[in-house]
Design a protein around this motif. Structure first.
Motif, short mmCIF file in Angstrom:
data_model
loop_
_atom_site.label_atom_id
_atom_site.label_comp_id
_atom_site.label_asym_id
_atom_site.label_seq_id
_atom_site.Cartn_x
_atom_site.Cartn_y
_atom_site.Cartn_z
N LEU A 138 0.54 -1.21 -0.15
CA LEU A 138 -0.08 0.09 0.09
C LEU A 138 0.54 1.30 0.18
O LEU A 138 1.95 0.89 0.65
CB LEU A 138 -0.82 -0.03 1.35
N SER A 139 -0.15 1.99 -0.67
CA SER A 139 0.80 3.75 -0.89
C SER A 139 1.17 3.85 1.02
O SER A 139 -0.62 3.59 1.88
CB SER A 139 0.45 5.22 -1.42
N PRO A 140 1.53 5.53 1.88
CA PRO A 140 0.95 5.47 2.56
C PRO A 140 -0.21 6.53 3.00
O PRO A 140 -1.44 6.34 4.06
CB PRO A 140 2.29 6.85 3.30
N GLN A 141 -0.39 6.80 1.41
CA GLN A 141 -1.85 7.60 1.94
C GLN A 141 -2.95 6.46 1.22
O GLN A 141 -4.17 6.54 2.65
CB GLN A 141 -2.05 8.75 0.26
N GLU A 142 -2.90 5.63 1.48
CA GLU A 142 -3.88 4.20 1.19
C GLU A 142 -3.92 3.91 2.57
O GLU A 142 -5.33 3.33 3.25
CB GLU A 142 -3.85 3.34 0.12
N GLU A 143 -2.83 4.16 3.67
CA GLU A 143 -2.73 3.26 4.84
C GLU A 143 -3.52 4.18 5.73
O GLU A 143 -3.74 3.55 6.81
CB GLU A 143 -1.40 3.61 4.84
N LYS A 144 -3.24 5.45 5.03
CA LYS A 144 -3.92 6.42 6.65
C LYS A 144 -5.17 6.54 6.26
O LYS A 144 -6.36 6.56 7.33
CB LYS A 144 -3.54 8.08 5.90
N GLU A 145 -5.44 6.45 5.09
CA GLU A 145 -6.99 6.24 4.71
C GLU A 145 -8.03 4.55 5.60
O GLU A 145 -9.35 4.65 6.03
CB GLU A 145 -7.77 6.26 3.65
N LEU A 146 -6.65 3.62 5.08
CA LEU A 146 -7.53 1.90 6.03
C LEU A 146 -7.68 2.51 7.42
O LEU A 146 -8.44 2.70 7.69
CB LEU A 146 -6.64 1.38 6.32
N LEU A 147 -6.53 3.28 7.84
CA LEU A 147 -6.84 3.05 9.38
C LEU A 147 -7.99 4.19 9.97
O LEU A 147 -8.35 4.26 10.88
CB LEU A 147 -5.29 4.28 9.85
N ALA A 148 -7.82 5.50 8.85
CA ALA A 148 -9.11 6.21 9.55
C ALA A 148 -10.83 6.02 9.71
O ALA A 148 -11.40 5.54 10.30
CB ALA A 148 -9.13 7.24 8.29
N ALA A 149 -10.66 4.86 8.64
CA ALA A 149 -12.15 3.94 8.41
C ALA A 149 -12.45 2.97 9.86
O ALA A 149 -12.38 2.96 9.88
CB ALA A 149 -12.12 2.61 6.68
N VAL A 150 -11.02 2.90 9.97
CA VAL A 150 -11.66 1.30 10.81
C VAL A 150 -11.55 2.21 12.46
O VAL A 150 -12.33 1.70 13.24
CB VAL A 150 -10.31 -0.17 10.94
N ASP A 151 -10.95 3.30 11.92
CA ASP A 151 -11.20 4.52 13.76
C ASP A 151 -12.27 5.14 13.90
O ASP A 151 -13.48 5.21 14.62
CB ASP A 151 -9.85 5.23 13.83
#
Ligand SMILES: O=C(O)CCC(=O)C(=O)O
Ligand SMILES: [Fe+2]
Length: 347
Positions: free
Chosen positions: A133-146
């Motif tokens: 994943l890119s760092p941006q995709e990682e950020k989005e996935l973390l935001a979604a679960v949070d």
């Protein structure tokens, strides 16, 4: 005082009577609670305790006060269908306390070299892809679960999608579908379907996702994902902080390593006990791990409870948290694996 470490003896059931029974085809993963098991074994004498014999959920140790009670239970129950245990036939042997060397190595606290690449780990069926994943995709996935509710376990938090994973039975209730996997993982699923090494005709259709959030210092105990619960491909995506994942495999009588295979040539160098092999792999954020074949079915995986890992000569901090997304496909029907000695599935 901790629970003594018991093991399955190599000798047949009638040898070496002891107050401890090793009982296979019995445990929470086959729907038998410890209370139910205790109520049956208590009819032969006083049961001091029932313990998991290993991580399978299908083998227990029944500890009696007296060897005589164990002998009676073994004679009455071994190999016979037991109505009070749902008609199951138990496979019973006397158990023995493990020699020190084996018990110590199970505490998994010795240092073993950490590999950075899947090819160095040398476990058939294990693949690691960095920068999945890119760092941006990682950020989005973390935001979604949070944004979603977490379920608090004793040391970590989890979320389940598709089907709930039940920690008591280490299985899923296939009749309880929670719905499709959420849209925020659609692009991950699409990329997984192009995973190197999977041939394009492999139908993956992953339908279960467990999100784990580990605070620093929290790991995961050794286990093989229940054979009867999930199919043969398990993908685990690492986000936020890094960790090391360790792998171990018990080689019992029928699993003598092939001298010609490079997979086990270093057994004696890894640990002193000749029936246990251990490996360690560094999982950086945004990497994805695939466990398939032997790696999925025969090797236990676990995350040591460390705040700091030594990766070769470098000190790596775990970070404020590690979040993993584990994608699996719920199994319908019996497991078809080639590793029956690690399999709980009725065939
Ligand atoms: O956190 C991980 O990467 C692994 C999780 C895992 O092994 C499991 O949920 O069974
Ligand atoms: Fe697992």
């Amino acid at each position: 005082m901790g629970v003594p470490r018991f093991t399955r003896p190599k000798t047949p059931a009638t040898d070496s009577p002891s107050p401890y029974l090793y009982v296979a085809n019995c445990g929470p993963a086959v729907g038998l609670s410890y209370d139910t098991i205790a109520s049956v074994f208590n009819t032969f004498g006083q049961v001091k305790g029932i313990y998991a014999a290993d991580e399978s959920g299908t083998r227990v140790i029944v500890s009696y006060s007296e060897a005589n009670s164990a002998q009676q239970a073994l004679t009455a129950l071994n190999g016979k269908s037991c109505a009070d245990l749902g008609g199951r036939s138990l496979h019973i042997r006397y158990s023995v306390i493990q020699p020190n060397c084996e018990a110590e190595s199970q505490q998994v606290n010795e240092h073993i070299p950490v590999s950075l690449l899947d090819s160095e780990v040398n476990i058939p069926g294990l693949y690691l892809v960095h920068d999945f994943l890119s760092p941006q995709e990682e950020k989005e996935l973390l935001a979604a679960v949070d944004e979603r509710p977490w379920i608090g376990l004793s040391k970590r938090r989890v979320q389940h999608y598709g089907y709930e994973f039940c920690y008591g039975t280490r299985n899923v209730d296939t009749k309880l579908h929670l719905g499709e996997l959420p849209s925020f993982v659609s692009s991950v699923l699409e990329r997984i379907s192009l995973f190197p090494g999977l041939n394009s005709s492999t139908s993956i259709l992953l339908d279960q996702l467990t999100v784990n959030e580990y605070p620093p210092g929290v790991g995961l105990s050794p286990h093989i994902d229940t054979h009867s619960a999930f199919e043969g491909l398990i993908f685990s995506l690492s986000l936020a902080g890094p960790c090391i994942m360790e792998f171990r495999r018990y080689l019992d009588g029928s699993w003598v390593p092939d001298a010609a295979s490079s997979a086990y040539t270093k057994v004696e160098n890894v640990v002193n006990c000749s029936n246990l092999v251990r490996r360690s792999l560094y999982l950086p954020p945004r990497s994805i791990l695939l466990l398939s074949g032997e790696a999925r079915y025969a090797w236990q995986h676990y995350i040591p409870h460390h705040k700091i890992d030594m990766v070769n000569q470098s000190v790596i901090r775990r970070g404020a948290r590690r979040v993993s997304f584990t994608f699996r496909k719920v199994l319908r029907g019996p497991c078809q694996c080639e590793f029956p000695q690690y399999c709980d599935s009725e065939r």
